[in-house]
Design a protein around this motif. Structure first.
Motif, short mmCIF file in Angstrom:
data_model
loop_
_atom_site.label_atom_id
_atom_site.label_comp_id
_atom_site.label_asym_id
_atom_site.label_seq_id
_atom_site.Cartn_x
_atom_site.Cartn_y
_atom_site.Cartn_z
N THR A 14 -10.17 -26.44 -34.81
CA THR A 14 -11.47 -26.43 -35.33
C THR A 14 -11.96 -25.44 -35.71
O THR A 14 -12.75 -25.12 -36.84
N ALA A 15 -12.10 -24.33 -34.77
CA ALA A 15 -12.58 -22.81 -35.23
C ALA A 15 -11.94 -22.41 -36.30
O ALA A 15 -12.71 -21.69 -37.24
N THR A 16 -10.74 -22.57 -36.83
CA THR A 16 -10.12 -22.02 -37.92
C THR A 16 -10.51 -22.68 -39.12
O THR A 16 -10.75 -22.06 -40.08
N LEU A 17 -10.82 -23.89 -39.10
CA LEU A 17 -11.25 -24.49 -40.35
C LEU A 17 -12.56 -24.30 -40.50
O LEU A 17 -13.24 -23.74 -41.72
N LEU A 18 -13.68 -24.09 -39.53
CA LEU A 18 -14.90 -23.52 -39.67
C LEU A 18 -15.01 -22.22 -40.08
O LEU A 18 -15.86 -21.73 -41.01
N ILE A 19 -14.19 -21.15 -39.70
CA ILE A 19 -14.19 -20.00 -40.35
C ILE A 19 -14.13 -19.95 -41.74
O ILE A 19 -14.63 -18.96 -42.27
N SER A 37 -22.83 -17.18 -37.93
CA SER A 37 -22.43 -18.62 -37.52
C SER A 37 -20.50 -18.29 -37.80
O SER A 37 -19.91 -18.60 -36.87
N ALA A 38 -20.30 -17.87 -38.95
CA ALA A 38 -18.99 -17.47 -39.17
C ALA A 38 -18.11 -16.74 -38.18
O ALA A 38 -17.27 -16.69 -37.79
N ILE A 39 -18.86 -15.52 -38.08
CA ILE A 39 -18.48 -14.50 -36.96
C ILE A 39 -18.25 -15.02 -35.45
O ILE A 39 -17.45 -14.88 -34.92
N ASP A 40 -19.15 -16.12 -35.27
CA ASP A 40 -19.11 -16.81 -33.91
C ASP A 40 -17.91 -17.73 -33.96
O ASP A 40 -17.42 -17.79 -32.94
N SER A 41 -17.52 -18.25 -35.00
CA SER A 41 -16.49 -19.18 -35.11
C SER A 41 -15.08 -18.34 -35.07
O SER A 41 -14.02 -18.71 -34.37
N VAL A 42 -15.08 -17.17 -35.56
CA VAL A 42 -13.88 -16.17 -35.53
C VAL A 42 -13.72 -15.87 -33.78
O VAL A 42 -12.51 -15.83 -33.34
N LEU A 43 -15.06 -15.57 -33.22
CA LEU A 43 -14.75 -15.30 -32.12
C LEU A 43 -14.34 -16.76 -31.07
O LEU A 43 -13.42 -16.30 -29.96
N ASP A 44 -14.79 -17.67 -31.74
CA ASP A 44 -14.33 -19.19 -30.93
C ASP A 44 -12.87 -19.04 -31.07
O ASP A 44 -12.14 -19.43 -29.90
N SER A 119 -20.19 -28.28 -40.40
CA SER A 119 -19.81 -27.68 -39.12
C SER A 119 -20.63 -28.35 -38.08
O SER A 119 -19.99 -28.32 -36.84
N PHE A 120 -21.88 -28.85 -37.96
CA PHE A 120 -22.37 -29.33 -36.98
C PHE A 120 -21.69 -30.67 -36.59
O PHE A 120 -21.75 -30.71 -35.36
N VAL A 121 -21.35 -31.40 -37.54
CA VAL A 121 -20.77 -32.60 -37.11
C VAL A 121 -19.54 -32.50 -36.29
O VAL A 121 -19.16 -32.95 -35.17
N LEU A 122 -18.68 -31.48 -36.83
CA LEU A 122 -17.17 -31.30 -36.40
C LEU A 122 -17.42 -30.48 -34.90
O LEU A 122 -16.68 -30.99 -33.94
#
Length: 299
Positions: A14-19, A37-44, A119-122
């Motif tokens: 999920t994190a990869t898709l959002l990034i 938010s993208a940076i946060d997803s990388v950290l995710d 992103s919110f729904v996923l």
């Protein structure tokens, strides 16, 4: 593959898709909130990959070197994850403050809104799944992952609302202001996560309410006259309890052993989904004062 490992793999996917979608639209639009938010997803993604490793190690059985297993690696992972989350919060705070001082126009706001809605729904669906796994397995790593993605749900929702407000009003400073608010919330969540991990690493006792229930179970046993030296701690999904149970001097070993087994079974029933390691020492009299004197003498 265990349910915990499956949860971390789903988190990573999920994190990869959002990034991918956030970075593309964030760079295209220039929105600091979307980029944050993208940076946060990388950290995710980094954290979820680390969590997979932590769970794999924590699930290894006890051996001659690690007599109690490696469950505390989950607490260590929580501390590391909390530190990473805090660092991302600081970076978002810096970026948002910079944009507040040096504003830049936003582009493709409509595309940003669509991306943040996806992103919110996923992320909302992922949090629901992680909470289910955390409740079922009592894994601290999955619990911390769920908390992490819960902050993402809130931040994604806040960013979505801010983009809608910008689209409606044209007041672009909302983007930077929302970034600052999100960063402060992220750092607060990171602090709570690190605190829980550190408490486990330092062998903090079980929750106060659970300890009180254990005390009540012991005192409700009619064969017990008293108890002392009750100590508790937790590691991963295992709760440890050490206690001295005081009996009358004339009781038979069989009766005392039966009473001790009964107490252990009642304690385990408090949290049946957890593993319990209970070490009950049977005393024919209250030797707590003598033990205290011997301890003082050794010091």
């Amino acid at each position: 593959m265990t349910l915990q490992k499956k949860a971390t793999l789903i988190s990573s996917a999920t994190a990869t898709l959002l990034i991918i979608i956030k970075l593309f639209v964030g760079l295209l639009s220039g929105s600091v909130a979307v980029l944050a938010s993208a940076i946060d997803s990388v950290l995710d993604l980094i954290v979820s990959a680390f969590n997979y490793f932590a769970i794999a190690k924590a699930e290894q059985p006890a051996n001659q070197t690690f007599n109690y297993g490696k469950g505390k690696i989950e607490a260590l992972a929580a501390v590391i994850e909390g530190t990473i989350i805090c660092m991302s919060g600081l970076f978002i705070l810096y970026t948002a403050t910079k944009k507040l001082l040096y504003p830049e126009p936003l582009l493709h706001v409509s595309s940003s809104i669509i991306v943040m809605l996806i992103s919110f729904v996923l992320t909302l669906a992922l949090v629901a799944f992680l909470n289910y796994v955390a409740h079922k397995t009592r894994s601290m790593v999955v619990k911390s992952d769920a908390l992490h993605y819960k902050t993402d749900v809130l931040s994604n929702g806040a960013i979505l609302l801010s983009l809608l407000a910008i689209h409606a009003t044209g007041f672009e400073m909302i983007d930077a202001i929302m970034g600052i608010i999100i960063s402060l919330y992220i750092m607060h969540s990171a602090y709570e996560l690190m605190k829980d991990g550190v408490y486990i690493l330092l062998d903090a006792s079980l929750e106060k309410e659970l300890v009180q229930k254990i005390q009540t179970i012991i005192l409700d046993e009619k064969e017990i006259s008293d108890f002392h030296d009750l100590k508790t701690r937790t590691s991963a999904n295992t709760h440890f309890v050490d206690v001295h149970l005081v009996f009358s001097p004339g009781i038979s070993l069989l009766r005392a052993h039966y009473a001790g087994d009964k107490i252990e079974e009642n304690i385990k029933a408090l949290v049946p989904e957890a593993e319990w390691v209970i070490n009950a020492h049977l005393d024919p009299y209250d030797d707590s004062e003598m033990n205290s004197l011997l301890h003082v003498k050794k010091e």
